[in-house]
Design an enzyme around this catalytic site. Structure first.
Site, PDB file in Angstrom:
ATOM      1  N   THR A 118       0.914  -0.905  -0.233  1.00 35.30           N
ATOM      2  CA  THR A 118      -0.187  -0.516   0.242  1.00 35.30           C
ATOM      3  C   THR A 118       0.861   1.220  -0.033  1.00 35.30           C
ATOM      4  O   THR A 118       1.952   1.393   0.769  1.00 35.30           O
ATOM      5  CB  THR A 118      -0.480  -0.356   1.194  1.00 35.30           C
ATOM      6  OG1 THR A 118      -1.552   1.720   0.939  1.00 35.30           O
ATOM      7  CG2 THR A 118      -0.385  -0.440   2.509  1.00 35.30           C
ATOM      8  N   TYR A 142      -1.572   0.573  10.081  1.00 33.29           N
ATOM      9  CA  TYR A 142      -2.220  -1.057   9.051  1.00 33.29           C
ATOM     10  C   TYR A 142      -0.301   0.050   7.686  1.00 33.29           C
ATOM     11  O   TYR A 142      -0.417  -1.937   7.626  1.00 33.29           O
ATOM     12  CB  TYR A 142      -3.234   0.651   8.586  1.00 33.29           C
ATOM     13  CG  TYR A 142      -3.403   0.235   6.773  1.00 33.29           C
ATOM     14  CD1 TYR A 142      -3.444  -1.309   6.128  1.00 33.29           C
ATOM     15  CD2 TYR A 142      -3.187   0.644   5.266  1.00 33.29           C
ATOM     16  CE1 TYR A 142      -3.827  -2.092   5.516  1.00 33.29           C
ATOM     17  CE2 TYR A 142      -3.855  -0.228   4.426  1.00 33.29           C
ATOM     18  CZ  TYR A 142      -3.770  -0.804   4.222  1.00 33.29           C
ATOM     19  OH  TYR A 142      -3.557  -1.279   3.200  1.00 33.29           O
TER      20      TYR A 142
END
Length: 325
Positions: A118, A142
């Site tokens: 990501t 995250y």
């Protein structure tokens, strides 16, 4: 006989689209999923292997049964806000689950691994086009958990020869143009489906999470990439590994950033409907602007995103009108 590919999170949004792309490319995608956030109805392109990355035995069993030539790893917790309030869960599930999977692959002799990372590994670096050489400084658990998995893959590549392609990508949107799979989350947190829900009256309004960012209209700026284009890149990444080209990192995006207000404006054009909006406070962990540089993917993988923002909204709108799974 066609080669099998184990797709963790294959019943989820991006995983299901990757399964469709794999099938189209001649592979048999095996969706490995515990269905905690995925949908059994999304498993349309190959078999479902029920299992959980926190249960090493279930991974071993799936690898033994299907004997995949490679693994595509999508399964992860991915809510930025939740990762800020409960970071332990993200380290435990994302990093612990990935470690189980990677060790199982090494033990089973599966030497090719495509990882869904990501842009959140970069953190908040405004005014910079983010590419593979940009320093990674995640600002939430995250992003930090995904970065840890990238580093883990590097370690296992050095020690065990596990070859990996890592994709750092940006805001994924849209739905399969043929309408076989689309985006559905519970709870929903992604801008475009939230916006379409507001248009359809399924929620009262779309909330703008912060309107005072240092962007052209005060709302967050993001690079959106169509999920079908993204799935195509993953097949290209697998082909890259099969061609013996070794481990590589690629960023995937269009290179164009849109603010939340601009996405809303495009939705009005596509749907010919008004978008009810309310303004809210910023969310912890949100970066102001994230835009991708994908020159490496273009030059080395031959990947070019073919679908723009309006196509993403149009395909998502068609999917939502069709009722989903």
């Amino acid at each position: 006989m066609a080669d099998h590919v184990l797709v963790t999170g294959g019943a989820g949004y991006i995983g299901a689209h990757a399964c469709k792309a794999l099938k189209r490319a001649g592979f048999v995608p095996v969706a490995f999923d515990n269905l905690s956030t995925g949908w059994e109805g999304a498993v349309k392109f190959g078999p479902l292997a029920r299992g959980d990355l926190m249960d090493r035995a279930s991974i071993d069993a799936a690898l033994a049964e299907w004997k995949p030539v490679a693994v595509m790893h999508f399964a992860a917790l991915s809510l930025v806000g939740e990762s800020m309030s409960d970071p332990g869960r993200y380290w435990r599930v994302n990093v612990g689950g990935a470690l189980n999977l990677i060790e199982a692959c090494v033990a089973a002799g599966v030497g090719q691994f495509v990882f869904s990372s990501t842009c959140a590994t970069y953190g908040d670096q405004d005014g910079v086009v983010l590419n593979e050489d940009t320093p990674q400084r995640p600002i939430n658990a995250y992003g930090a958990s995904k970065l840890a998995i990238e580093q883990m893959l590097g370690n296992f590549g050095a020690s065990h020869g596990l070859q990996s392609v890592i994709f750092r990508y940006f805001n994924v949107a849209g739905a399969d143009p043929e309408g076989e799979v689309g985006e559905r989350h519970e709870p929903e947190t992604h801008l475009i489906p939230l916006m379409l829900d507001a248009i359809e009256g399924k929620r009262a309004a779309l909330t703008l999470h912060g309107t005072d960012y240092a962007t052209r209209d005060g709302t967050c700026l993001r690079d959106y990439v169509h999920v079908t284009d993204l799935a195509d890149a993953h097949v290209r990444g697998l082909r890259w590994l099969q061609g013996g080209k070794g481990g590589r990192v690629f960023c995937l995006g269009t290179g164009t950033g849109y603010s939340v207000r601009e996405v809303i404006d495009h939705a009005r054009v596509v749907t010919n409907r008004a978008v009810p909006v309310v303004e809210g406070p910023r969310r912890a962990g949100d970066a102001a602007a994230l835009v991708c540089g994908s020159a490496r993917a273009r030059d080395e993988l031959g990947w070019t995103p073919e679908r723009g923002l309006e196509a993403m909204i149009r395909d998502a709108w068609r999917w939502s009108q069709g009722g989903g799974f």
